[in-house]
Design a protein around this motif. Structure first.
Motif, PDB file in Angstrom:
ATOM      1  N   THR A 208      14.754  13.802   7.742  1.00  0.00           N
ATOM      2  CA  THR A 208      13.609  13.114   7.131  1.00  0.00           C
ATOM      3  C   THR A 208      13.712  11.636   7.487  1.00  0.00           C
ATOM      4  O   THR A 208      14.722  10.991   7.201  1.00  0.00           O
ATOM      5  N   LEU A 209      12.679  11.135   8.120  1.00  0.00           N
ATOM      6  CA  LEU A 209      12.638   9.701   8.467  1.00  0.00           C
ATOM      7  C   LEU A 209      12.115   8.923   7.270  1.00  0.00           C
ATOM      8  O   LEU A 209      11.193   9.374   6.589  1.00  0.00           O
ATOM      9  N   TYR A 210      12.683   7.743   7.053  1.00  0.00           N
ATOM     10  CA  TYR A 210      12.255   6.949   5.893  1.00  0.00           C
ATOM     11  C   TYR A 210      11.559   5.640   6.269  1.00  0.00           C
ATOM     12  O   TYR A 210      11.341   4.797   5.411  1.00  0.00           O
ATOM     13  N   ASP A 211      11.241   5.460   7.551  1.00  0.00           N
ATOM     14  CA  ASP A 211      10.550   4.227   7.942  1.00  0.00           C
ATOM     15  C   ASP A 211       9.069   4.358   7.610  1.00  0.00           C
ATOM     16  O   ASP A 211       8.458   5.364   7.938  1.00  0.00           O
ATOM     17  N   GLU A 212       8.550   3.317   6.978  1.00  0.00           N
ATOM     18  CA  GLU A 212       7.146   3.352   6.563  1.00  0.00           C
ATOM     19  C   GLU A 212       6.415   2.167   7.144  1.00  0.00           C
ATOM     20  O   GLU A 212       7.024   1.188   7.532  1.00  0.00           O
ATOM     21  N   GLY A 213       5.095   2.251   7.132  1.00  0.00           N
ATOM     22  CA  GLY A 213       4.297   1.105   7.563  1.00  0.00           C
ATOM     23  C   GLY A 213       3.657   1.365   8.907  1.00  0.00           C
ATOM     24  O   GLY A 213       4.094   2.232   9.670  1.00  0.00           O
ATOM     25  N   SER A 214       2.608   0.601   9.199  1.00  0.00           N
ATOM     26  CA  SER A 214       1.858   0.859  10.437  1.00  0.00           C
ATOM     27  C   SER A 214       2.505   0.183  11.640  1.00  0.00           C
ATOM     28  O   SER A 214       2.210   0.524  12.769  1.00  0.00           O
TER      29      SER A 214
ATOM     30  N   PHE B   8       0.859  -1.184   0.000  1.00  0.00           N
ATOM     31  CA  PHE B   8       0.000   0.000   0.000  1.00  0.00           C
ATOM     32  C   PHE B   8       0.895   1.233   0.000  1.00  0.00           C
ATOM     33  O   PHE B   8       2.100   1.144   0.270  1.00  0.00           O
ATOM     34  N   ASP B   9       0.297   2.408  -0.216  1.00  0.00           N
ATOM     35  CA  ASP B   9       1.088   3.649  -0.250  1.00  0.00           C
ATOM     36  C   ASP B   9       1.787   3.921   1.087  1.00  0.00           C
ATOM     37  O   ASP B   9       2.836   4.548   1.123  1.00  0.00           O
ATOM     38  N   ASN B  10       1.199   3.439   2.194  1.00  0.00           N
ATOM     39  CA  ASN B  10       1.835   3.697   3.498  1.00  0.00           C
ATOM     40  C   ASN B  10       2.982   2.726   3.782  1.00  0.00           C
ATOM     41  O   ASN B  10       3.588   2.763   4.842  1.00  0.00           O
TER      42      ASN B  10
ATOM     43  N   LYS C   2      11.606   5.561  -2.851  1.00  0.00           N
ATOM     44  CA  LYS C   2      11.795   6.697  -1.935  1.00  0.00           C
ATOM     45  C   LYS C   2      12.672   7.791  -2.562  1.00  0.00           C
ATOM     46  O   LYS C   2      12.796   8.887  -2.012  1.00  0.00           O
ATOM     47  N   GLY C   3      13.303   7.454  -3.685  1.00  0.00           N
ATOM     48  CA  GLY C   3      14.154   8.435  -4.374  1.00  0.00           C
ATOM     49  C   GLY C   3      15.437   8.739  -3.628  1.00  0.00           C
ATOM     50  O   GLY C   3      15.940   9.867  -3.672  1.00  0.00           O
ATOM     51  N   ILE C   4      15.987   7.756  -2.943  1.00  0.00           N
ATOM     52  CA  ILE C   4      17.248   7.978  -2.220  1.00  0.00           C
ATOM     53  C   ILE C   4      18.261   6.892  -2.594  1.00  0.00           C
ATOM     54  O   ILE C   4      17.877   5.808  -3.042  1.00  0.00           O
ATOM     55  N   ASP C   5      19.541   7.213  -2.396  1.00  0.00           N
ATOM     56  CA  ASP C   5      20.536   6.189  -2.701  1.00  0.00           C
ATOM     57  C   ASP C   5      21.272   5.706  -1.445  1.00  0.00           C
ATOM     58  O   ASP C   5      22.093   4.810  -1.514  1.00  0.00           O
ATOM     59  N   TRP C   6      20.993   6.314  -0.321  1.00  0.00           N
ATOM     60  CA  TRP C   6      21.518   5.833   0.957  1.00  0.00           C
ATOM     61  C   TRP C   6      20.639   6.368   2.085  1.00  0.00           C
ATOM     62  O   TRP C   6      19.890   7.335   1.894  1.00  0.00           O
ATOM     63  N   ALA C   7      20.748   5.737   3.228  1.00  0.00           N
ATOM     64  CA  ALA C   7      20.072   6.248   4.434  1.00  0.00           C
ATOM     65  C   ALA C   7      20.904   5.865   5.644  1.00  0.00           C
ATOM     66  O   ALA C   7      21.515   4.787   5.681  1.00  0.00           O
ATOM     67  N   LEU C   8      20.952   6.762   6.604  1.00  0.00           N
ATOM     68  CA  LEU C   8      21.588   6.409   7.889  1.00  0.00           C
ATOM     69  C   LEU C   8      20.690   5.413   8.588  1.00  0.00           C
ATOM     70  O   LEU C   8      19.459   5.517   8.518  1.00  0.00           O
ATOM     71  N   ARG C   9      21.308   4.429   9.242  1.00  0.00           N
ATOM     72  CA  ARG C   9      20.499   3.422   9.947  1.00  0.00           C
ATOM     73  C   ARG C   9      20.964   3.317  11.395  1.00  0.00           C
ATOM     74  O   ARG C   9      22.106   2.980  11.668  1.00  0.00           O
ATOM     75  N   PHE C  10      20.072   3.609  12.301  1.00  0.00           N
ATOM     76  CA  PHE C  10      20.329   3.436  13.739  1.00  0.00           C
ATOM     77  C   PHE C  10      19.430   2.314  14.231  1.00  0.00           C
ATOM     78  O   PHE C  10      18.250   2.280  13.898  1.00  0.00           O
ATOM     79  N   SER C  11      20.005   1.412  15.020  1.00  0.00           N
ATOM     80  CA  SER C  11      19.222   0.260  15.471  1.00  0.00           C
ATOM     81  C   SER C  11      19.439   0.040  16.966  1.00  0.00           C
ATOM     82  O   SER C  11      20.279  -0.752  17.371  1.00  0.00           O
ATOM     83  N   PRO C  12      18.694   0.798  17.791  1.00  0.00           N
ATOM     84  CA  PRO C  12      18.846   0.675  19.244  1.00  0.00           C
ATOM     85  C   PRO C  12      18.351  -0.671  19.760  1.00  0.00           C
ATOM     86  O   PRO C  12      17.495  -1.298  19.134  1.00  0.00           O
ATOM     87  N   HIS C  13      18.912  -1.076  20.888  1.00  0.00           N
ATOM     88  CA  HIS C  13      18.497  -2.353  21.492  1.00  0.00           C
ATOM     89  C   HIS C  13      18.382  -2.140  22.993  1.00  0.00           C
ATOM     90  O   HIS C  13      18.710  -1.063  23.501  1.00  0.00           O
ATOM     91  N   TYR C  14      17.990  -3.189  23.713  1.00  0.00           N
ATOM     92  CA  TYR C  14      17.575  -2.999  25.105  1.00  0.00           C
ATOM     93  C   TYR C  14      18.705  -2.636  26.066  1.00  0.00           C
ATOM     94  O   TYR C  14      18.432  -2.309  27.217  1.00  0.00           O
ATOM     95  N   TYR C  15      19.966  -2.666  25.630  1.00  0.00           N
ATOM     96  CA  TYR C  15      21.022  -2.191  26.536  1.00  0.00           C
ATOM     97  C   TYR C  15      21.347  -0.719  26.287  1.00  0.00           C
ATOM     98  O   TYR C  15      22.169  -0.132  26.976  1.00  0.00           O
ATOM     99  N   ASN C  16      20.696  -0.151  25.253  1.00  0.00           N
ATOM    100  CA  ASN C  16      20.849   1.292  25.019  1.00  0.00           C
ATOM    101  C   ASN C  16      19.881   2.064  25.914  1.00  0.00           C
ATOM    102  O   ASN C  16      18.956   1.482  26.470  1.00  0.00           O
ATOM    103  N   THR C  17      20.144   3.373  26.006  1.00  0.00           N
ATOM    104  CA  THR C  17      19.306   4.203  26.897  1.00  0.00           C
ATOM    105  C   THR C  17      18.849   5.470  26.170  1.00  0.00           C
ATOM    106  O   THR C  17      19.411   5.845  25.132  1.00  0.00           O
TER     107      THR C  17
END
Ligand SMILES: Cc1ncc(COP(=O)(O)O)c(C=O)c1O
Length: 391
Positions: free
Chosen positions: A312-318, A133-135, A362-377
């Motif tokens: 600009t955030l690029y994460d999509e979906g519900s 879907f578009d979202n 999305k019209g981009i050729d790269w994106a920064l990716r941060f992936s926090p986990h439960y030991y992060n604060t």
């Protein structure tokens, strides 16, 4: 019990740096590292095969602990050295012929898409992708339509893509696969360890994952789940060894009855013990607790990014998870990365070759990716935001 202070004590590097690259490889808990080191030391002292004989029960524990983690039985589990290793073994067990259809999504992992394309070139299978879907959510009705019209040999879905924070509806698709009796292969590489995973409610025949990401296991580890239905139907990999099978006579062989038929004899047993310890560690904290903490942390991270000028955030979906992708206006990547590296903030960048369809749209050729986990604060999130805002 969830005790963030203890968890961070168990993760010594969290005192020295900020690690937001858990979708790449996370920091291992000290107990995991200790297991691996002790086993390697013993190998050096008494010999590899000799330690293996002594540690039979510890090695068997891999299957019981992993089965417990994903709600399977030990005989459904095979060790693999990576997610792709497990995935290739699963695919190689499927007797594809020209014209067969693989039904997948726009967001399936790049290496999986490469495997499908290789099968397309070599065997003549057709790769059909269900619509989004578009979202950004996958259109499950389109999956059903394709199942009904194209009669795919297998439905192959990546639960969480590498390149955005979306979660694909693997359980809903699993219901369709059961309803229409289609084989179902799920890539759970980014979800294992990040949230509870239950192969019964997903309803898959094969599920693949790696150890080094959100499960916090050593590199070079992973596993494959194979359902009873697939085992009874006789699925077995094209190439295997005398651990997976038995050479019973000049022209005959038998295969292991369990998922061991998908496993090779040679593997680093130190890492097998390491991944087992990582599963125990995650289960002791509780996957529900981990997921609740993770969702709160990721929501905070996204909210702070949204309040940062130029982002600009690029994460999509519900349904979003702990992979956060964004860009910062026209700021050059090198400038952003050098500021993050100077502050010892581990992160990653996803390039378009990992997400051809998604990034094209999305019209981009790269994106920064941060992936926090439960030991992060949240304090670590604040530090990232401070660095980004100062650029
Ligand atoms: C969704 C997904 N599947 C599969 C893989 C491949 O995992 P491995 O490198 O363990 O084969 C990755 C790696 O980033 C991934 O993100």
């Amino acid at each position: 019990m969830f005790d963030i202070n203890q968890i961070r004590k168990d993760t010594p590097a969290s005192q020295q740096l900020i690690h937001f690259n858990n979708a790449g490889a996370s920091l291992n808990p000290s107990v995991v590292i200790q297991k691996v080191k002790d086993y390697l030391d013993l190998e050096a002292q008494i010999g590899g095969y000799e330690v293996e004989r002594l540690h039979q029960n510890d090695i068997k524990a891999f299957y019981t602990e992993m089965a417990r983690l994903i709600h399977a039985e030990p005989h459904n589990i095979a060790f693999a050295t990576s997610c792709t290793d497990a995935y290739a073994r699963a695919l190689s067990s499927m007797p594809f012929k020209s014209g067969d259809v693989i039904l997948t999504s726009d967001d399936d992992y790049a290496s999986n898409q490469l495997c499908f394309l290789s099968l397309q070139n070599r065997v003549g299978v057709r790769v059909v992708r269900a619509k989004n879907f578009d979202n950004g959510d996958m259109d499950v009705a389109d999956v059903e339509r394709i199942i009904k019209t194209e009669h795919p040999s297998v439905v192959a879905i990546t639960h969480i893509p590498t390149s955005s924070g979306k979660m694909q509806p693997v359980a809903e698709i699993g219901q369709l696969c059961r309803q229409y009796d289609v084989w179902y292969l799920v890539d759970a590489c980014q979800s294992i360890g990040q949230m509870p995973i239950d192969v019964q409610s997903i309803g898959c025949d094969f599920l693949t994952a790696t150890g080094r990401k959100f499960l916090r296991a050593p590199r070079g580890t992973g596993f494959l789940f194979v359902s009873d239905k697939a085992l009874e139907a006789g699925f077995s990999p094209l190439y295997f060894d005398n651990h997976s099978g038995n050479w019973t006579g000049k022209d005959s062989y038998t295969m292991q009855a369990s998922a061991l038929r998908f496993e090779l004899y040679e593997r680093s047993l130190a890492t097998v013990l390491g991944i087992t310890e990582a599963v125990r560690y995650a289960c002791a904290i509780g996957l529900d607790n981990i997921w609740a903490y993770n969702q709160d942390l990721a929501q905070y991270f996204r909210q702070e990014l949204q309040n940062t000028e130029g982002v600009t955030l690029y994460d999509e979906g519900s349904q979003l998870c702990n992979i956060i992708t964004f860009r910062m206006g026209h700021k050059p990547l090198e400038v952003i990365q050098s500021a993050l590296n100077a502050a010892r903030i581990n992160h990653s960048v996803t390039m378009k070759k990992m997400a051809q369809i998604d990034f094209d749209r999305k019209g981009i050729d790269w994106a920064l990716r941060f992936s926090p986990h439960y030991y992060n604060t949240k304090e670590e999130v604040d530090k990232v935001i401070e660095v980004l805002r100062a650029i």
